[in-house]
Design a protein around this motif. Structure first.
Motif, PDB file in Angstrom:
ATOM      1  N   LEU A 396      29.804  39.371  44.212  1.00 12.81           N
ATOM      2  CA  LEU A 396      28.755  37.648  44.594  1.00 12.81           C
ATOM      3  C   LEU A 396      29.453  37.045  43.037  1.00 12.81           C
ATOM      4  O   LEU A 396      29.291  35.739  43.238  1.00 12.81           O
ATOM      5  CB  LEU A 396      27.224  38.258  44.228  1.00 12.81           C
ATOM      6  CG  LEU A 396      26.201  38.363  45.572  1.00 12.81           C
ATOM      7  CD1 LEU A 396      24.732  38.846  45.085  1.00 12.81           C
ATOM      8  CD2 LEU A 396      26.250  37.852  46.250  1.00 12.81           C
ATOM      9  N   THR A 397      29.545  37.013  42.071  1.00 15.62           N
ATOM     10  CA  THR A 397      30.150  37.192  41.032  1.00 15.62           C
ATOM     11  C   THR A 397      31.556  36.589  41.578  1.00 15.62           C
ATOM     12  O   THR A 397      31.897  35.245  41.080  1.00 15.62           O
ATOM     13  CB  THR A 397      30.143  38.200  39.562  1.00 15.62           C
ATOM     14  OG1 THR A 397      29.038  38.234  39.440  1.00 15.62           O
ATOM     15  CG2 THR A 397      30.665  36.706  38.885  1.00 15.62           C
ATOM     16  N   THR A 398      32.177  37.053  41.947  1.00  9.83           N
ATOM     17  CA  THR A 398      33.781  36.610  42.720  1.00  9.83           C
ATOM     18  C   THR A 398      33.649  35.212  43.331  1.00  9.83           C
ATOM     19  O   THR A 398      33.862  34.120  43.414  1.00  9.83           O
ATOM     20  CB  THR A 398      34.272  37.261  43.254  1.00  9.83           C
ATOM     21  OG1 THR A 398      34.503  37.978  42.000  1.00  9.83           O
ATOM     22  CG2 THR A 398      35.938  37.181  43.788  1.00  9.83           C
ATOM     23  N   LEU A 399      32.138  35.155  44.072  1.00 15.10           N
ATOM     24  CA  LEU A 399      32.102  34.633  45.658  1.00 15.10           C
ATOM     25  C   LEU A 399      31.938  33.404  44.684  1.00 15.10           C
ATOM     26  O   LEU A 399      32.114  32.261  45.162  1.00 15.10           O
ATOM     27  CB  LEU A 399      31.347  34.989  46.443  1.00 15.10           C
ATOM     28  CG  LEU A 399      31.115  36.339  47.337  1.00 15.10           C
ATOM     29  CD1 LEU A 399      30.735  36.386  48.171  1.00 15.10           C
ATOM     30  CD2 LEU A 399      33.103  35.369  48.119  1.00 15.10           C
ATOM     31  N   THR A 400      30.317  33.443  44.197  1.00 16.37           N
ATOM     32  CA  THR A 400      29.999  32.153  42.838  1.00 16.37           C
ATOM     33  C   THR A 400      30.989  31.043  42.228  1.00 16.37           C
ATOM     34  O   THR A 400      31.217  30.426  41.975  1.00 16.37           O
ATOM     35  CB  THR A 400      28.710  32.704  41.902  1.00 16.37           C
ATOM     36  OG1 THR A 400      27.491  33.606  42.871  1.00 16.37           O
ATOM     37  CG2 THR A 400      28.401  31.466  41.560  1.00 16.37           C
ATOM     38  N   ALA A 401      31.663  31.782  41.624  1.00 19.31           N
ATOM     39  CA  ALA A 401      32.580  31.364  40.940  1.00 19.31           C
ATOM     40  C   ALA A 401      33.794  30.631  41.860  1.00 19.31           C
ATOM     41  O   ALA A 401      34.291  29.407  41.344  1.00 19.31           O
ATOM     42  CB  ALA A 401      33.630  31.946  39.544  1.00 19.31           C
ATOM     43  N   THR A 402      34.509  31.527  42.772  1.00 17.11           N
ATOM     44  CA  THR A 402      34.800  30.850  43.772  1.00 17.11           C
ATOM     45  C   THR A 402      34.538  29.428  43.789  1.00 17.11           C
ATOM     46  O   THR A 402      35.230  27.969  43.907  1.00 17.11           O
ATOM     47  CB  THR A 402      35.460  31.589  44.918  1.00 17.11           C
ATOM     48  OG1 THR A 402      35.933  32.728  43.944  1.00 17.11           O
ATOM     49  CG2 THR A 402      36.504  30.951  45.879  1.00 17.11           C
ATOM     50  N   ALA A 403      33.347  29.487  44.412  1.00 21.43           N
ATOM     51  CA  ALA A 403      32.304  28.118  44.754  1.00 21.43           C
ATOM     52  C   ALA A 403      32.850  27.302  44.075  1.00 21.43           C
ATOM     53  O   ALA A 403      32.775  26.108  44.134  1.00 21.43           O
ATOM     54  CB  ALA A 403      31.170  28.501  45.830  1.00 21.43           C
ATOM     55  N   GLN A 404      32.452  27.467  42.523  1.00 25.24           N
ATOM     56  CA  GLN A 404      32.482  26.534  40.808  1.00 25.24           C
ATOM     57  C   GLN A 404      33.827  25.901  40.880  1.00 25.24           C
ATOM     58  O   GLN A 404      33.612  24.579  40.514  1.00 25.24           O
ATOM     59  CB  GLN A 404      31.580  27.602  40.146  1.00 25.24           C
ATOM     60  CG  GLN A 404      30.478  28.061  40.074  1.00 25.24           C
ATOM     61  CD  GLN A 404      29.567  26.775  40.054  1.00 25.24           C
ATOM     62  OE1 GLN A 404      29.502  25.541  39.612  1.00 25.24           O
ATOM     63  NE2 GLN A 404      27.997  27.118  39.860  1.00 25.24           N
TER      64      GLN A 404
END
Length: 472
Positions: A396-404
């Motif tokens: 989830l951290t990787t997915l969230t950072a990618t979206a940001q």
């Protein structure tokens, strides 16, 4: 029920010295009409295989007053800023209250109605408001002051948790009353979460967004490590009501800290109606290849992964014969794994790349679910849960950072609203589904099935790469 507040890494004077291009105020004659035409060019397409992959530094905006930060920097780098430390510690206290509350709510439902469907419904009632309202809430956060929105939602959540504490203390709470109050908390969170997520890139250099997101995850999971144990102690000494009272106190603390945050960014609607702004944000997410893959990745992970959070209280009580303290230990193990994983995540992402890292983390989580389905001895079970915590955090951290990183500033809250809608919808659907499956074939069968499904979805996710690199 993450209440983490946005952790600024720059002093107020530095924020006020940012060039106008860093603020939400539009440039005359440009932003009013260009965003819609930009949508057709939002998707950069796949990278040219003959050229080096785009690095995060190349994606970083030129900021004369903010130094560039290498993606190889320590995950703890933002803690060097005194103001950041203050907000991070406040968010840690807030998240501590969240997990103490989680333990109390989950255990309270097992006492009021121990059916798998009702226990799983606690999380469903929290996430349903986000499913339906996260996108409008993101539009709202792009149009009005984020600090005021955060303070307003914290006030609502303070009132709800205080009411829950009083009702539980006086023994006037019912199973449906618990679900109703949890639903109202979800209404507060639906505005809070996209607002603070959209504010993080406003306060840190673009190249530090992965570290900022990772530190938020560390705060959340460090609290998850300590909170359940403290929750078990509070339940044993004072009773279930004290977990909700403590959470109410942390909301009051967050309001106090938010009152010291001086913002200079100005939100502006750019002359668009509320619904036109909504369509603009959804259109960007739908047309941008990276954002589409992020959204798919969330669904592929959260739908099977939600089984753990939905059934863990019942698993501890019925499969292991543990009480509230034992359940707290299991949740603490998840948090401990996430903290350890977050501290080494930048190095892993640099070495293996985001796509392979997500696939490996999902597979690790799936293995833990399969191991749990065989009801192993606790000496083997707890290390498995620690590894599952690391897998949950890494994905989830990787997915969230990618979206940001992918979302442009003027659309960030709306885009994160879409992201949260997908996450909450996947969580609500998964919780409801696994609760029904557990009722039909048992908890062990639900865990085994979900683990097998996640191994499949991890392989599918490799077909939809995250083109925005976070690992160079």
């Amino acid at each position: 029920m993450n209440k983490t507040i946005p952790p600024p890494t720059t002093h107020h004077a530095e924020l006020s010295s940012q060039p106008n291009s860093q603020r939400s105020t539009p440039q005359p004659g440009l932003d009013r009409d260009m965003p819609d035409r930009d949508m057709s060019r939002a998707d950069p397409g796949p990278p040219d295989a003959s050229k080096p992959a785009a690095t995060l530094e190349k994606l970083t905006d030129s900021k004369p007053n903010v130094p560039r930060t290498s993606t190889r920097a320590s995950a703890w780098e933002p803690l060097r800023h005194p103001l950041f430390r203050m907000f991070w510690l406040a968010s840690l206290a807030s998240n501590l209250g969240t997990w103490i509350h989680e333990v109390g709510a989950g255990w309270l439902m097992t006492m009021l109605d121990a059916s798998p469907e009702m226990v799983a419904s606690v999380r469903t009632s929290m996430t349903l408001p986000i499913v339906f309202l996260a996108i409008p809430a993101g539009v709202l956060a792009d149009r009005i002051d984020k600090r005021k929105l955060l303070m307003m939602t914290q006030g609502l959540l303070l009132a709800v948790t205080a009411a829950l504490a009083v009702l539980t203390f006086t023994d006037h709470i019912s199973a449906w009353g618990l679900l109703a109050l949890t639903f109202v908390m979800g209404l507060g969170m639906v505005i809070h979460v996209p607002t603070w997520q959209a504010a993080i890139p406003e306060l840190v250099p673009r190249s530090q967004i992965p570290q900022a997101v990772g530190l938020g995850s560390i705060s959340f999971n460090l609290a998850r490590t300590l909170g359940p144990a403290l929750g078990g102690v509070l339940i044993a000494i004072l009773g279930l009501w004290s977990t909700f009272a403590f959470n109410a106190f942390t909301f009051a603390c967050v309001i106090a800290v938010l009152s010291t945050w001086k913002r200079t960014t100005i939100e502006d609607s750019r002359g668009r109606s509320f619904w036109a702004s909504t369509r603009q944000g959804v259109r960007f997410v739908a047309r941008h290849a990276v954002m589409r893959n992020v959204m798919l990745g969330v669904a592929l992970f959260v739908i099977p992964g939600s089984v753990l959070w939905s059934l863990l209280p019942l698993y501890a009580k019925t499969q292991l014969g543990w009480g509230a303290q034992g359940f707290g230990v299991m949740v603490a193990c998840v948090g401990a794994g996430a903290v350890v994983g977050a501290s080494i995540l930048p190095r892993l992402r640099h070495r293996f790349g985001s796509d392979r890292l997500v696939a490996a983390a999902m597979s690790l989580y799936a293995g833990g679910l399969i191991a749990m389905s065989f009801a192993p001895r606790w000496q083997f079970l707890l290390p498995c849960i620690v590894l599952m915590g690391a897998g949950w955090m890494a994905t989830l951290t990787t997915l969230t950072a990618t979206a940001q990183i992918t979302l442009p500033p003027r659309l960030r809250a709306r885009g994160m609203g879409c992201y949260l809608t997908m996450m909450a919808g996947s969580m609500a659907f998964g919780s409801l589904t696994w609760g029904q499956i557990a009722g039909a074939i048992g908890i062990e069968g639900a865990l085994l099935t979900s683990g097998a499904v996640m191994l499949l979805t991890a392989a599918i996710g490799l077909l939809f790469p995250l083109s925005t690199r976070l690992d160079d």
